[in-house]
Design a protein around this motif. Structure first.
Motif, short mmCIF file in Angstrom:
data_model
loop_
_atom_site.label_atom_id
_atom_site.label_comp_id
_atom_site.label_asym_id
_atom_site.label_seq_id
_atom_site.Cartn_x
_atom_site.Cartn_y
_atom_site.Cartn_z
N GLU A 277 41.12 36.08 33.05
CA GLU A 277 39.72 36.14 33.47
C GLU A 277 38.85 35.31 32.53
O GLU A 277 37.91 34.63 32.96
N VAL B 153 43.01 37.62 39.99
CA VAL B 153 42.30 37.72 38.72
C VAL B 153 41.18 36.68 38.66
O VAL B 153 41.42 35.49 38.86
N GLY B 154 39.97 37.14 38.38
CA GLY B 154 38.85 36.22 38.19
C GLY B 154 38.54 35.37 39.39
O GLY B 154 37.96 34.28 39.24
N ARG C 175 40.07 44.64 40.40
CA ARG C 175 40.74 43.45 40.93
C ARG C 175 41.46 43.77 42.23
O ARG C 175 42.10 44.81 42.35
#
Length: 394
Positions: free
Chosen positions: A388, A357-358, A338
């Protein structure tokens, strides 16, 4: 017969600058048909204008220094000179890299690949931002540097014409390139410190030995295959923002549930939530304040929506940066896959730790009177893996 670029004389340069600023549409039409070479444009246009913010910043730092909230700081002449040289080098490299992005994205938007035309766009669209750099000569006027945002309008006017993008795709093409320009600015700041320490004069070079190809920006390799994949994400995200069809913002109360009651011995004393958006860009946030004695941590979870995919493009550049001076350090890079940034000042015990994140959620912890381990613990308490999972569902 070699191509002749406008601006080879001072008078020609001044006239072209005035024309592109005051009559952009007509001037882009002229530029479109002009013969040019990348080397000639560097010599006659890019270098003279890119020197403006570099020299102005150098003089401003030496003569006036920097100040805020009653605290002033005046860097040494040597450090100011190094910064000016590095900033100048990054400006030159940034134009070339932006041209590569413009050229590479052209077919995706019905345009025509043409390296010279792409470089014209990158060079002439940057005119306003370079001129606005003159305000760096007197730091209190630095805010007027925002006038350089006029370069975005110049890009909007010139990009579709020179790259032959059809009208129905021109706006999205421009939006994606603008975002790429913003990302480049962030990356330039990230690589500035390591370039200083290495003392390298070449901030950008191309390596064509690999099949996919790589770029090296301040010692950081950029995989062009990853860049292409990232650009497709950017294109999709930009279209979502333009059409207003991006993902609905996460319910702030749901984000609030990710903020624990206590963090690393700090008790939660305040919680706020909110959401909103405009122009197809929506988002939501939950934020909490944690205290322990005189120490405090501000922990937030922000849903960036479609814009998160754009922020995630930095991952394609594999940025790794680390610098430490006088008890303060800054780091940029990937942690557990990340994109992460952290800054900490051991003297004031103030720090920040941010994790994307994600490609959608930003988890950020900022604290006073704390250690970096406590800030990292605060971010970890949110549960990035759970976010995520939420990002994939959204």
């Amino acid at each position: 017969m070699s191509a002749v670029e406008p601006g080879s004389a001072v008078s020609g340069l001044v006239e072209r600058v005035k024309a592109i600023l005051l009559q952009p549409t007509a001037t882009w039409e002229v530029i479109d048909g002009e013969p040019a070479t990348i080397g000639g444009l560097y010599k006659s246009y890019v270098i003279p204008l890119a020197l403006i913010p570099a020299v102005a910043g150098l003089l401003g730092a030496i003569v006036f220094g920097y100040g805020m909230f009653g605290v002033s700081y005046r860097p040494t002449i040597v450090s100011s000179l190094v910064s000016a040289v590095v900033n100048f080098g990054l400006a030159l490299g940034g134009v070339f890299l932006l041209a590569l992005i413009i050229d590479g994205l052209a077919p995706s938007f019905g345009g025509v690949k043409n390296q010279i035309q792409a470089f014209k766009v990158a060079a002439y669209a940057s005119t306003a931002s370079w001129l606005a750099g003159i305000f760096m000569i007197y730091p209190p006027l630095g805010v007027l540097g925002l006038l350089g945002l006029y370069s975005l309008f110049l890009l909007y006017k010139g990009l579709p014409r020179l790259m032959k993008a059809p009208e129905e795709k021109a706006t999205t093409y421009t939006v994606v390139v603008i975002i790429a320009a913003i990302v480049l600015a962030v990356i330039a700041m990230a690589v500035l410190s390591p370039i200083r320490s290495l003392g390298q004069s070449s901030g950008l070079m191309a390596d064509h030995s690999a099949a996919a190809g790589t770029l090296t920006v301040g010692g950081n390799k950029v995989d062009l295959g990853e860049l292409e994949a990232a650009s497709k994400k950017m294109e999709a995200a930009a279209k979502q923002m333009e059409s207003g069809e991006g993902p609905a913002p996460t319910d702030p109360n749901l984000l609030k549930a990710y903020l624990p009651a206590d963090v690393a011995g700090f008790a939660r004393t305040e919680v706020t939530t909110g959401s909103g958006g405009a122009g197809g860009v929506t988002g939501s946030q939950a934020e909490a304040v944690y205290t322990k004695g005189q120490s405090r941590i501000r922990l937030s979870v922000t849903d960036l929506g479609a814009a998160g995919a754009l922020a995630g493009m930095a991952g394609a550049f594999n940025v790794q940066s680390s610098t430490e001076t006088a008890g303060r350090y800054e780091k940029v890079g990937k942690v557990d896959g990340r994109m992460t940034t952290e800054t900490y000042d051991s003297n004031s015990r103030h720090g920040e730790y941010n994790v994307l994140v994600g490609d959608r959620f930003m988890v950020a912890a900022e604290g006073d009177g704390v250690g970096m381990d406590e800030l990292k613990a605060a971010v970890a308490s949110v549960g990035p893996a759970r976010l995520e999972t939420l990002a994939k569902k959204g």
